[in-house]
Design a protein around this motif. Sequence first.
Motif, short mmCIF file in Angstrom:
data_model
loop_
_atom_site.label_atom_id
_atom_site.label_comp_id
_atom_site.label_asym_id
_atom_site.label_seq_id
_atom_site.Cartn_x
_atom_site.Cartn_y
_atom_site.Cartn_z
N ARG A 42 0.82 -1.21 0.00
CA ARG A 42 0.00 0.00 0.00
C ARG A 42 0.86 1.27 0.00
O ARG A 42 0.57 2.23 -0.71
N GLY A 95 2.63 -0.25 12.64
CA GLY A 95 3.26 -1.16 13.59
C GLY A 95 3.66 -2.49 12.97
O GLY A 95 4.64 -3.11 13.40
N SER A 96 2.91 -2.95 11.96
CA SER A 96 3.27 -4.24 11.34
C SER A 96 4.60 -4.12 10.60
O SER A 96 5.40 -5.06 10.58
N THR A 117 3.51 5.56 10.23
CA THR A 117 2.37 6.16 9.53
C THR A 117 1.05 5.87 10.24
O THR A 117 -0.02 6.15 9.71
N THR A 118 1.11 5.25 11.43
CA THR A 118 -0.08 5.07 12.26
C THR A 118 0.27 5.55 13.67
O THR A 118 1.36 6.09 13.89
N THR A 125 9.60 1.43 21.18
CA THR A 125 9.78 0.40 22.20
C THR A 125 10.81 -0.64 21.77
O THR A 125 10.96 -0.92 20.58
N THR A 127 10.36 -3.67 22.41
CA THR A 127 9.60 -4.94 22.39
C THR A 127 9.41 -5.40 20.95
O THR A 127 9.04 -4.62 20.09
N LYS A 136 1.36 -15.45 19.98
CA LYS A 136 2.31 -14.37 19.76
C LYS A 136 3.30 -14.34 20.93
O LYS A 136 2.90 -14.23 22.08
N LEU A 155 2.09 12.45 6.71
CA LEU A 155 1.97 11.07 6.20
C LEU A 155 0.73 10.37 6.75
O LEU A 155 0.39 9.27 6.31
N SER A 158 -3.66 10.27 5.08
CA SER A 158 -4.29 9.23 4.26
C SER A 158 -4.90 8.11 5.11
O SER A 158 -5.55 7.20 4.58
P1 NAD Z 1 -0.71 -1.91 10.67
O1 NAD Z 1 0.71 -1.51 10.59
O2 NAD Z 1 -1.06 -3.31 10.31
O3 NAD Z 1 -1.57 -0.87 9.82
C1 NAD Z 1 -3.00 -0.96 9.82
C2 NAD Z 1 -3.56 -0.71 8.41
O4 NAD Z 1 -3.36 0.66 8.11
C3 NAD Z 1 -2.85 -1.49 7.32
O5 NAD Z 1 -3.80 -1.91 6.38
C4 NAD Z 1 -1.91 -0.47 6.69
O6 NAD Z 1 -1.62 -0.74 5.36
C5 NAD Z 1 -2.73 0.79 6.84
N1 NAD Z 1 -1.97 2.04 6.93
C6 NAD Z 1 -0.85 2.28 7.66
N2 NAD Z 1 -0.50 3.57 7.54
C7 NAD Z 1 -1.38 4.14 6.70
C8 NAD Z 1 -1.53 5.47 6.19
N3 NAD Z 1 -0.75 6.49 6.58
N4 NAD Z 1 -2.55 5.69 5.32
C9 NAD Z 1 -3.40 4.71 4.98
N5 NAD Z 1 -3.32 3.44 5.44
C10 NAD Z 1 -2.32 3.17 6.30
O7 NAD Z 1 -1.32 -1.70 12.14
P2 NAD Z 1 -0.80 -0.94 13.42
O8 NAD Z 1 -1.98 -0.86 14.29
O9 NAD Z 1 -0.07 0.29 13.07
O10 NAD Z 1 0.26 -1.96 14.06
C11 NAD Z 1 -0.17 -3.21 14.56
C12 NAD Z 1 1.02 -4.10 14.82
O11 NAD Z 1 1.98 -3.42 15.61
C13 NAD Z 1 0.64 -5.35 15.61
O12 NAD Z 1 1.36 -6.46 15.14
C14 NAD Z 1 1.07 -5.01 17.04
O13 NAD Z 1 1.32 -6.13 17.83
C15 NAD Z 1 2.28 -4.18 16.78
N6 NAD Z 1 2.61 -3.24 17.87
C16 NAD Z 1 3.75 -3.47 18.56
C17 NAD Z 1 4.11 -2.63 19.60
C18 NAD Z 1 5.41 -2.86 20.31
O14 NAD Z 1 5.77 -2.13 21.21
N7 NAD Z 1 6.16 -3.86 19.95
C19 NAD Z 1 3.30 -1.53 19.94
C20 NAD Z 1 2.12 -1.32 19.20
C21 NAD Z 1 1.79 -2.18 18.15
#
Ligand code: NAD
Length: 343
Positions: A42, A95-96, A117-118, A125, A127, A136, A155, A158
């Motif tokens: 994406r 985060g992914s 971007t989220t 972290t 972690t 997990k 960023l 979107s």
């Molecule tokens: P994600 O990264 O999966 O993103 C969610 C959705 O948003 C995806 O479809 C992605 O393509 C879309 N997206 C991302 N940025 C975008 C943008 N700017 N515009 C449009 N679409 C966008 O989800 P998330 O919630 O950011 O991260 C979740 C993951 O992060 C999980 O695996 C979680 O366990 C991990 N996480 C880890 C920690 C840690 O400290 N280790 C903390 C928080 C989350």
Amino acid sequence: MRPFRYQSLPSRVVFGNGSSRHDLMSEVDSLGSRVLLITTKRAEALADELVAPLGERLVGRFTDVREHVPQEGADAARTAADRARADCRLSIGGGSVVGTAKSVAVQARIPIVAVPTTYAGSELTPTWGVTEGGRKRTARSLDALPRTVLYDPSLTVSLPAGVTAASGMNALAHCVGALYLPDTDPITGLVAEEGIRALAAGLPRSVSSPDDLSARADALYGAYLAGAALAVVGPATHHRICHVLGGAYGLPHAQTHSVVLPYAAALLDVELSRVAAVLSVPRAADGLRDLAVRTGAPISLAEIGMLSSDLDEAAGLIAAQGILDAPAAREFLAAAHKGRWEQ
Ligand code: NAD
């Protein structure tokens, strides 16, 4: 004042509209000369634009990112990094994406520059985690901690409203944990309070006016503080429940936090008086639920795809990890599955 310990972590943060364009090259230059880009399909077009000035220093890319970092995904990313002989990882995404970069970094000890971007906060972290066989596993390592994080609110315009709201609730969850867990400290408490304030101010406006850069900056600033708070304290009750549900049933991370957080907050009361004070409500749980409703974030496990037939098994998993006892876990999940809320 109670005695406390506080350990700051070695991350460098650059925050500002346009930072992903103005500051990215100098930040990457200081860490490596052979860069592996990790992003999603994406975000690939945007990432291509941002990394164009790297020229031949961009030696590879990995875009097959999956949520919750399945072990096969971590292995494939490691192979891509080895093949490219990269000495720096650049993660552009949520985060992914940063989770995938971390899974490689802990094996190869190569620095990460993260452009989030989220509002997940993972970039701050140490972690990291991978999912295997429906479970997990997480661990902490300074090798996983990105060395530099560039926060660029532009960023995030979107981000669809639903992801904005759910991801924002995920960030709020980090702040809530940092205000009651025993391993918190006064500095982290201040960071978490300010994070809640910024998120509560920025999220509703970011949902109603996605292009409002001032709202996006508030929300991203709150997410930054939330990540910093999460980095210090361990996982809270809501976090542990979300890990069980995400790992076993593949539920989306941020959306699961969004549903679970108010229910987990309702199990606490005086412990969350500072959360209630920042939200200007008598009970923190009600304020968090209200914010979820106002921003259109998910409020039931059913709406994010959890089957009622899995509830008993899930309660068993939660009890087996000692998070709640079995009857309490069943009651918790029954209410959260339906989205039933009692003030
Ligand atoms: P994600 O990264 O999966 O993103 C969610 C959705 O948003 C995806 O479809 C992605 O393509 C879309 N997206 C991302 N940025 C975008 C943008 N700017 N515009 C449009 N679409 C966008 O989800 P998330 O919630 O950011 O991260 C979740 C993951 O992060 C999980 O695996 C979680 O366990 C991990 N996480 C880890 C920690 C840690 O400290 N280790 C903390 C928080 C989350």
